[in-house]
Design an enzyme around this catalytic site. Structure first.
Site, PDB file in Angstrom:
ATOM      1  CE  LYS A 189      -4.153  -2.043   1.974  1.00 41.88           C
ATOM      2  NZ  LYS A 189      -3.615  -3.368   2.326  1.00 41.88           N
TER       3      LYS A 189
HETATM    4  C1  LIG Z   1      -4.517  -4.391   2.083  1.00 36.23           C
HETATM    5  C2  LIG Z   1      -3.812  -5.936   1.912  1.00 36.23           C
HETATM    6  C3  LIG Z   1      -4.298  -7.029   1.213  1.00 36.23           C
HETATM    7  C4  LIG Z   1      -5.404  -6.690   0.386  1.00 36.23           C
HETATM    8  O1  LIG Z   1      -5.444  -5.878  -0.760  1.00 36.23           O
HETATM    9  P1  LIG Z   1      -6.667  -5.404  -1.361  1.00 36.23           P
HETATM   10  O2  LIG Z   1      -6.188  -4.331  -2.259  1.00 36.23           O
HETATM   11  O3  LIG Z   1      -7.596  -4.668  -0.377  1.00 36.23           O
HETATM   12  O4  LIG Z   1      -7.513  -6.593  -2.001  1.00 36.23           O
HETATM   13  C5  LIG Z   1      -3.332  -8.056   1.233  1.00 36.23           C
HETATM   14  N1  LIG Z   1      -2.496  -8.171   1.591  1.00 36.23           N
HETATM   15  C6  LIG Z   1      -1.892  -7.219   2.627  1.00 36.23           C
HETATM   16  C7  LIG Z   1      -0.668  -7.315   3.434  1.00 36.23           C
HETATM   17  C8  LIG Z   1      -2.541  -5.917   2.852  1.00 36.23           C
HETATM   18  O5  LIG Z   1      -2.110  -5.163   3.419  1.00 36.23           O
END
Ligand SMILES: *Cc1c(COP(=O)(O)O)cnc(C)c1O
Length: 433
Positions: free
Chosen positions: A107
């Protein structure tokens, strides 16, 4: 580029409006009006380009009409101040390591891009303060808080479910201070998400303060995630392994996989996708039945995917013209229990030496079970295993090392505002801010 709402009841928006507002007036998610295919020469030569060069080409297709080239280039290059390498795990399975950024999760890419784009618009307009509300099941909060930390004119409120994020995740957004406020909600992730969505719809609050979202509902958060799929393809092509590439995305709110699907529409030659779920199997069930039936989320050891009503399903559905058949042609699903996730973490470590985090483990397993002859798979290692140290240590009977970057966060003092899941309480709190 203009953006329309997936609910079709809101006016068409400019990029600036879509980024500043986050959600459309009709509660729909913004979609770009056009998806520009990238030229064949780009793909022919992609393995010779840098991550930043690739990303800028992709960014230009979405944002180039609205942001001058020099500014956009700076935003992209600043965002990608770290690598996302494809690392070999087995002969046919590679890990796209997305944990080399400041908060050690994928993210960081979207959050850093969005912070910089929002800042660009605020400077251009000389606008007042913008308040970012973000609901997190763990990693979004830290990525957004760190992406926006110290950015003038932006305040960030991180809402997280009490007792349901790992201690390491928690200190990544509760110890920062400055323009970051952590709000500890007595509820689950879906309650946090509902508080944020309600706040955006509330007339009093909107009159009181300028609100925006930094969840993957924001186009500036989710679209830039497409960058690393193109780069992963480039890396695999360089190894001569990209002819039948399958990409497996551990999915929760479906923002990450959705950006990959946009990439495919732009011409990225990925053969097919797998969405790997934990026990929150709403999308998996949808693929099987054609019915989308949200339910309350259940808590798992892959907690960043504990989502019972994935926001970006609306985008996937819209992107494929609401056709279940078309969706199934590009994406298959998988769902794993906590026991299966734990078993997989152990198995990968024993058989290959590689340490997966609980989310990546879902991705690995889905490839292991789902790859067909001739296919090569890349799964997204969405976070560093040390972010889930208690879980991973317990499963492996080990004491995995905490990277220095992560240790630094753990030295601060935790500060958060306690909150009920009742919107009236949250509204009162914001009105006093
Ligand atoms: C947010 C997250 C996900 C899921 O991603 P999405 O875009 O919400 O599908 C998977 N793994 C980790 C470690 C995350 O932080």
């Amino acid at each position: 580029m203009k953006f329309y709402s997936t609910n079709g009841q809101a006016p068409i928006a400019t990029l600036e409006k879509a980024v500043v507002k986050g959600l459309a007036e009709d509660k729909g998610l913004y979609m770009p009006e056009r998806i520009k295919p990238l030229p064949q020469e780009f793909f022919d030569n992609i393995e010779n380009l840098s991550f930043q060069e690739i990303a800028y080409t992709v960014a230009d297709a979405f944002f180039g009409e609205d942001v001058p080239a020099e500014d956009l280039k700076r935003i992209v290059y600043d965002t990608l101040a770290f690598d996302t390498p494809c690392v070999k795990v087995t002969d046919t399975i590679y890990s796209l390591e997305l944990f080399h950024g400041p908060t050690l999760a994928f993210k960081d890419v979207g959050a850093r891009f969005m912070a910089r784009l929002l800042q660009y618009f605020l400077r251009k307009e000389g606008a007042g303060q913008v308040n970012v509300l973000v609901a997190t099941s763990g990693d979004t909060g830290s990525a957004v808080a760190n992406g926006f930390l110290g950015v003038d004119g932006i305040r960030v409120y991180v809402l997280y479910p009490k007792g349901k994020v790992s201690p390491i995740q928690e200190c990544q957004f509760t110890t920062l201070g400055q323009n970051i406020t952590a709000v500890e909600v007595d509820g689950v992730f879906d309650d946090c998400q509902a508080l944020v969505k309600n706040a955006f719809m509330d007339a009093d609050l909107n009159a009181h303060m300028q609100l925006t979202s930094a969840n993957s509902i924001n186009v500036a958060r989710f679209l830039p995630q497409a960058f690393y799929y193109f780069y992963a393809y480039a890396q695999m092509k360089k190894k001569g392994l990209a002819d039948q590439l399958v990409v497996c995305v551990p999915s929760g709110n479906f923002g990450n996989i959705c950006s990959a699907l946009f990439g495919k529409k732009m011409g990225l030659p990925i053969k097919r996708f797998i969405a790997a779920n934990n026990a929150n199997d709403i999308f998996f069930k949808y693929l099987q039945t054609g019915k989308y039936e949200p339910k309350p989320s259940v808590q798992t050891i892959a907690n960043a995917m504990d989502v019972g009503d994935p926001s970006n399903f609306a985008r996937v559905y819209d992107l494929y013209g609401k056709s279940h058949e078309a969706i199934c042609a590009d994406i298959s699903g998988a769902t794993y229990t906590n026991e299966q996730i734990a078993e997989t973490i152990k198995e990968v470590k024993t058989e290959t030496g590689y340490v997966c985090d609980p989310h990546g483990a879902c991705g690995y397993r889905a490839l292991k079970e789902g790859l067909q002859a001739g296919e090569v798979g890349v799964f997204l290692e969405t976070a560093h295993p040390a972010k889930f140290k208690d879980t991973v240590d317990r499963i492996l009977g080990a004491d995995i090392e905490i990277p220095a970057k992560l240790q630094a966060f753990m030295k601060g003092t935790k500060q958060s505002v306690p909150m009920t899941k009742d919107f009236a309480d949250f509204k009162q709190f914001l009105l006093k801010e």
